[in-house]
Design a protein around this motif. Structure first.
Motif, PDB file in Angstrom:
ATOM      1  N   HIS A 196       0.831  -1.208   0.000  1.00  0.00           N
ATOM      2  CA  HIS A 196       0.000   0.000   0.000  1.00  0.00           C
ATOM      3  C   HIS A 196       0.867   1.261   0.000  1.00  0.00           C
ATOM      4  CE1 HIS A 196      -3.336  -2.668   1.817  1.00  0.00           C
ATOM      5  NE2 HIS A 196      -3.449  -2.607   0.503  1.00  0.00           N
ATOM      6  N   ARG A 197       2.044   1.163   0.608  1.00  0.00           N
ATOM      7  CA  ARG A 197       2.965   2.290   0.556  1.00  0.00           C
ATOM      8  C   ARG A 197       3.423   2.535  -0.882  1.00  0.00           C
ATOM      9  NH1 ARG A 197       6.808   1.462   5.406  1.00  0.00           N
ATOM     10  NH2 ARG A 197       4.938   1.771   6.651  1.00  0.00           N
ATOM     11  N   LEU A 198       3.688   1.452  -1.599  1.00  0.00           N
ATOM     12  CA  LEU A 198       4.096   1.600  -3.003  1.00  0.00           C
ATOM     13  C   LEU A 198       2.962   2.180  -3.844  1.00  0.00           C
ATOM     14  CD1 LEU A 198       6.129  -1.680  -3.769  1.00  0.00           C
ATOM     15  CD2 LEU A 198       6.921   0.500  -2.819  1.00  0.00           C
ATOM     16  N   LEU A 199       1.740   1.758  -3.564  1.00  0.00           N
ATOM     17  CA  LEU A 199       0.593   2.277  -4.319  1.00  0.00           C
ATOM     18  C   LEU A 199       0.366   3.762  -4.024  1.00  0.00           C
ATOM     19  CD1 LEU A 199      -1.805  -0.768  -3.959  1.00  0.00           C
ATOM     20  CD2 LEU A 199      -0.801   0.068  -6.099  1.00  0.00           C
ATOM     21  N   GLU A 200       0.575   4.173  -2.796  1.00  0.00           N
ATOM     22  CA  GLU A 200       0.424   5.593  -2.467  1.00  0.00           C
ATOM     23  C   GLU A 200       1.528   6.416  -3.125  1.00  0.00           C
ATOM     24  OE1 GLU A 200      -2.218   7.121  -0.856  1.00  0.00           O
ATOM     25  OE2 GLU A 200      -2.934   5.129  -1.417  1.00  0.00           O
ATOM     26  N   ARG A 201       2.719   5.844  -3.188  1.00  0.00           N
ATOM     27  CA  ARG A 201       3.814   6.522  -3.904  1.00  0.00           C
ATOM     28  C   ARG A 201       3.458   6.656  -5.378  1.00  0.00           C
ATOM     29  NH1 ARG A 201       8.034   9.987  -3.713  1.00  0.00           N
ATOM     30  NH2 ARG A 201       9.625   9.471  -5.252  1.00  0.00           N
ATOM     31  N   LEU A 202       2.888   5.614  -5.957  1.00  0.00           N
ATOM     32  CA  LEU A 202       2.432   5.678  -7.341  1.00  0.00           C
ATOM     33  C   LEU A 202       1.423   6.805  -7.530  1.00  0.00           C
ATOM     34  CD1 LEU A 202       2.077   4.471 -10.225  1.00  0.00           C
ATOM     35  CD2 LEU A 202       0.319   2.977  -9.226  1.00  0.00           C
ATOM     36  N   CYS A 203       0.484   6.937  -6.603  1.00  0.00           N
ATOM     37  CA  CYS A 203      -0.521   8.012  -6.703  1.00  0.00           C
ATOM     38  C   CYS A 203       0.136   9.384  -6.656  1.00  0.00           C
ATOM     39  CB  CYS A 203      -1.542   7.875  -5.576  1.00  0.00           C
ATOM     40  SG  CYS A 203      -2.602   6.419  -5.732  1.00  0.00           S
ATOM     41  N   ASP A 204       1.107   9.557  -5.774  1.00  0.00           N
ATOM     42  CA  ASP A 204       1.812  10.839  -5.701  1.00  0.00           C
ATOM     43  C   ASP A 204       2.451  11.189  -7.033  1.00  0.00           C
ATOM     44  OD1 ASP A 204       1.123  11.127  -3.057  1.00  0.00           O
ATOM     45  OD2 ASP A 204       3.036  10.366  -2.286  1.00  0.00           O
ATOM     46  N   LEU A 205       3.068  10.212  -7.664  1.00  0.00           N
ATOM     47  CA  LEU A 205       3.738  10.451  -8.947  1.00  0.00           C
ATOM     48  C   LEU A 205       2.730  10.784 -10.039  1.00  0.00           C
ATOM     49  CD1 LEU A 205       6.342   7.544  -8.796  1.00  0.00           C
ATOM     50  CD2 LEU A 205       6.843   9.986  -8.623  1.00  0.00           C
ATOM     51  N   LEU A 206       1.619  10.069 -10.070  1.00  0.00           N
ATOM     52  CA  LEU A 206       0.620  10.308 -11.114  1.00  0.00           C
ATOM     53  C   LEU A 206      -0.072  11.661 -10.929  1.00  0.00           C
ATOM     54  CD1 LEU A 206      -1.008   6.756 -11.358  1.00  0.00           C
ATOM     55  CD2 LEU A 206       0.715   7.763 -12.870  1.00  0.00           C
ATOM     56  N   LEU A 207      -0.330  12.034  -9.691  1.00  0.00           N
ATOM     57  CA  LEU A 207      -1.009  13.311  -9.434  1.00  0.00           C
ATOM     58  C   LEU A 207      -0.116  14.511  -9.702  1.00  0.00           C
ATOM     59  CD1 LEU A 207      -2.991  12.383  -6.196  1.00  0.00           C
ATOM     60  CD2 LEU A 207      -3.909  12.746  -8.509  1.00  0.00           C
ATOM     61  N   GLN A 242      -8.009  10.448 -12.741  1.00  0.00           N
ATOM     62  CA  GLN A 242      -8.824  10.253 -11.549  1.00  0.00           C
ATOM     63  C   GLN A 242      -8.411   8.922 -10.930  1.00  0.00           C
ATOM     64  OE1 GLN A 242     -13.035  10.364 -12.241  1.00  0.00           O
ATOM     65  NE2 GLN A 242     -13.559   9.928 -10.114  1.00  0.00           N
ATOM     66  N   LEU A 243      -8.146   8.932  -9.637  1.00  0.00           N
ATOM     67  CA  LEU A 243      -7.646   7.738  -8.953  1.00  0.00           C
ATOM     68  C   LEU A 243      -8.671   7.248  -7.937  1.00  0.00           C
ATOM     69  CD1 LEU A 243      -3.952   8.853  -8.347  1.00  0.00           C
ATOM     70  CD2 LEU A 243      -4.766   7.231 -10.066  1.00  0.00           C
ATOM     71  N   ARG A 244      -8.865   5.934  -7.932  1.00  0.00           N
ATOM     72  CA  ARG A 244      -9.754   5.316  -6.944  1.00  0.00           C
ATOM     73  C   ARG A 244      -8.984   4.216  -6.223  1.00  0.00           C
ATOM     74  NH1 ARG A 244     -14.889   4.682 -11.107  1.00  0.00           N
ATOM     75  NH2 ARG A 244     -15.453   6.900 -11.178  1.00  0.00           N
ATOM     76  N   HIS A 245      -9.314   4.010  -4.951  1.00  0.00           N
ATOM     77  CA  HIS A 245      -8.612   3.020  -4.141  1.00  0.00           C
ATOM     78  C   HIS A 245      -9.607   2.008  -3.597  1.00  0.00           C
ATOM     79  CE1 HIS A 245      -6.509   6.917  -3.907  1.00  0.00           C
ATOM     80  NE2 HIS A 245      -5.404   6.207  -3.980  1.00  0.00           N
ATOM     81  N   ASP A 246      -9.193   0.773  -3.619  1.00  0.00           N
ATOM     82  CA  ASP A 246     -10.002  -0.308  -3.043  1.00  0.00           C
ATOM     83  C   ASP A 246      -9.020  -1.276  -2.375  1.00  0.00           C
ATOM     84  OD1 ASP A 246     -11.803  -2.228  -2.366  1.00  0.00           O
ATOM     85  OD2 ASP A 246     -12.373  -2.768  -4.413  1.00  0.00           O
ATOM     86  N   ALA A 250      -2.474   4.798 -23.196  1.00  0.00           N
ATOM     87  CA  ALA A 250      -3.449   4.185 -24.102  1.00  0.00           C
ATOM     88  C   ALA A 250      -4.771   4.942 -24.118  1.00  0.00           C
ATOM     89  CB  ALA A 250      -3.687   2.725 -23.705  1.00  0.00           C
ATOM     90  N   GLY A 251      -4.926   5.960 -23.246  1.00  0.00           N
ATOM     91  CA  GLY A 251      -6.129   6.786 -23.280  1.00  0.00           C
ATOM     92  C   GLY A 251      -7.016   6.688 -22.071  1.00  0.00           C
ATOM     93  N   ALA A 252      -6.618   5.935 -21.048  1.00  0.00           N
ATOM     94  CA  ALA A 252      -7.436   5.834 -19.837  1.00  0.00           C
ATOM     95  C   ALA A 252      -7.415   7.155 -19.073  1.00  0.00           C
ATOM     96  CB  ALA A 252      -6.917   4.711 -18.945  1.00  0.00           C
ATOM     97  N   ARG A 253      -8.528   7.483 -18.411  1.00  0.00           N
ATOM     98  CA  ARG A 253      -8.591   8.690 -17.592  1.00  0.00           C
ATOM     99  C   ARG A 253      -8.876   8.379 -16.131  1.00  0.00           C
ATOM    100  NH1 ARG A 253      -5.480  11.273 -18.491  1.00  0.00           N
ATOM    101  NH2 ARG A 253      -6.319  12.873 -17.102  1.00  0.00           N
ATOM    102  N   THR A 254      -9.299   7.164 -15.844  1.00  0.00           N
ATOM    103  CA  THR A 254      -9.564   6.758 -14.470  1.00  0.00           C
ATOM    104  C   THR A 254      -8.833   5.457 -14.183  1.00  0.00           C
ATOM    105  OG1 THR A 254     -11.759   7.779 -14.477  1.00  0.00           O
ATOM    106  CG2 THR A 254     -11.336   6.117 -12.784  1.00  0.00           C
ATOM    107  N   LEU A 255      -8.132   5.424 -13.045  1.00  0.00           N
ATOM    108  CA  LEU A 255      -7.447   4.210 -12.606  1.00  0.00           C
ATOM    109  C   LEU A 255      -7.986   3.811 -11.243  1.00  0.00           C
ATOM    110  CD1 LEU A 255      -3.671   4.893 -13.424  1.00  0.00           C
ATOM    111  CD2 LEU A 255      -5.332   3.623 -14.782  1.00  0.00           C
ATOM    112  N   THR A 256      -8.244   2.538 -11.084  1.00  0.00           N
ATOM    113  CA  THR A 256      -8.620   1.986  -9.785  1.00  0.00           C
ATOM    114  C   THR A 256      -7.517   1.039  -9.331  1.00  0.00           C
ATOM    115  OG1 THR A 256     -10.982   2.114 -10.317  1.00  0.00           O
ATOM    116  CG2 THR A 256     -10.340   0.659  -8.508  1.00  0.00           C
TER     117      THR A 256
END
Length: 336
Positions: A188-199, A206-210, A239-245
């Motif tokens: 989850h730490r790696l995923l949050e780091r990924l979000c920081d980079l993408l934002l 748009q980012l969603r977390h589950d 590839a054109g995505a605008r939302t990642l979960t």
């Protein structure tokens, strides 16, 4: 640029550099070359050029020719002499420099005998990116010192951290065995780091977390696993995505190749892009296969290789508007 200023600049380079005087003796080596050959700087300076080379006579002949003709030359596949008797070869560029020579030593790490063609390709790529990474890191450091905004300083710090991480990955790919650096990893730490980079990108998705909060730490190489997540996210956005979960789950009884994992972590990167083209579905993870005209075709191949290295697997399911890349990783330690 005078020689002192040049040396200051050259000491920051990831490429091995050496200055040789008119008598073909070593006058100076940069830290990258000293570290690569595991030489002592003070012991090397003043020694013949042949100290660096397995074939000292051939090296002297090549260098003397460049000095006499005052024309640069490229010397391919040169066997290097190392302090610990490792087998290293390099491409060496020799060119006149003042009253002596400048050597650029581009080390070519030999892939392991069981290595894949992809690994060899990645080593070449890793070698090429080290110098730009060093420049990128230096520019970000200057920016961090000169701006007053805390947000901009944080962004510059993020660039520095990513340059360091990629530099470490490149170094390990170029190292003799390229072994993973294993330890406890909080996914989850790696995923949050990924979000920081993408934002931090100009047009963030748009980012969603589950997340499943019960997921324990796994045993792996955090830098390499971070690279998988970055590759999957960037592929989706390009590839054109605008939302990642981003989704995490624990699964039991997962078959990976011929192994059955008693307990596995599944990390899903879900996007709303157009989906994987039918023509690529059977070859998507092969090197140099890409759905984009400007794509390298290395990202997914590298990602699957890293997953296999961790005893896991990378799979996908895709339809227009809903593509899921699933990374499976064992939650019990694997043994070689």
């Amino acid at each position: 640029m005078n020689e002192l200023a040049w040396r200051t600049w050259a000491e920051q380079m990831a490429t091995g550099l050496a200055l040789v005087d008119g008598e073909l003796c070593l006058r100076w080596l940069n830290p990258a070359l000293v570290e690569c050959l595991e030489l002592g700087f003070r012991n090397a300076v003043g020694q013949p050029l042949g100290l660096l080379l397995d074939d000292a006579d051939e090296g002297a002949a090549q260098a003397a020719k460049v000095l006499a003709e005052q024309r640069p030359t490229q010397w391919r596949g040169v066997a290097l002499a190392t302090a610990d008797d490792r087998k290293l070869s390099a491409d060496i560029a020799l060119q006149p420099f003042g009253d002596g020579l400048l050597l650029e030593v581009h080390v070519l790490a030999e892939p392991p005998s069981t290595g894949s063609p992809l690994s060899a390709t990645l080593r070449g790529f890793a070698h090429e990116v080290k110098n730009p990474l060093a420049g990128l890191r230096g520019a970000a450091q200057l920016l961090q010192r000169r701006v007053d905004s805390e947000d901009l300083q944080a962004l510059a710090g993020m660039i520095i951290d990513e340059a360091d991480r990629l530099g470490a990955l490149a170094n390990r790919l170029l190292h003799h065995d390229g072994a993973a650096q294993l330890g406890p990893v909080n996914i989850h730490r790696l995923l949050e780091r990924l979000c920081d980079l993408l934002l931090a990108e100009p047009m963030p998705p748009q980012l969603r977390h589950d997340y499943d909060p019960s997921v324990p730490d796994l045993h792996g190489d955090a830098d390499r696993l971070q690279q998988i997540l970055l590759n999957l996210a960037r592929n989706a956005l390009e590839a054109g995505a605008r939302t990642l979960t981003l989704r995490t789950r624990i699964e039991h009884g997962v078959r990976v190749g011929e192994r059955m994992l008693r307990m596995a972590l599944r990390v899903d990167v879900i996007d709303d892009g157009p989906g994987v083209p039918p023509a690529l579905r059977d070859t998507l993870f092969q090197p140099l296969v890409s759905g984009r005209a400007d794509g390298t075709g290395l990202g997914l191949a590298l990602s699957r290789e890293i997953a296999h290295e961790h005893g896991g697997e990378l799979r996908y399911a895709s339809r227009p508007g809903h593509t899921v890349f699933s990374l499976y990783l064992p939650l019990e330690r694997t043994h070689d």
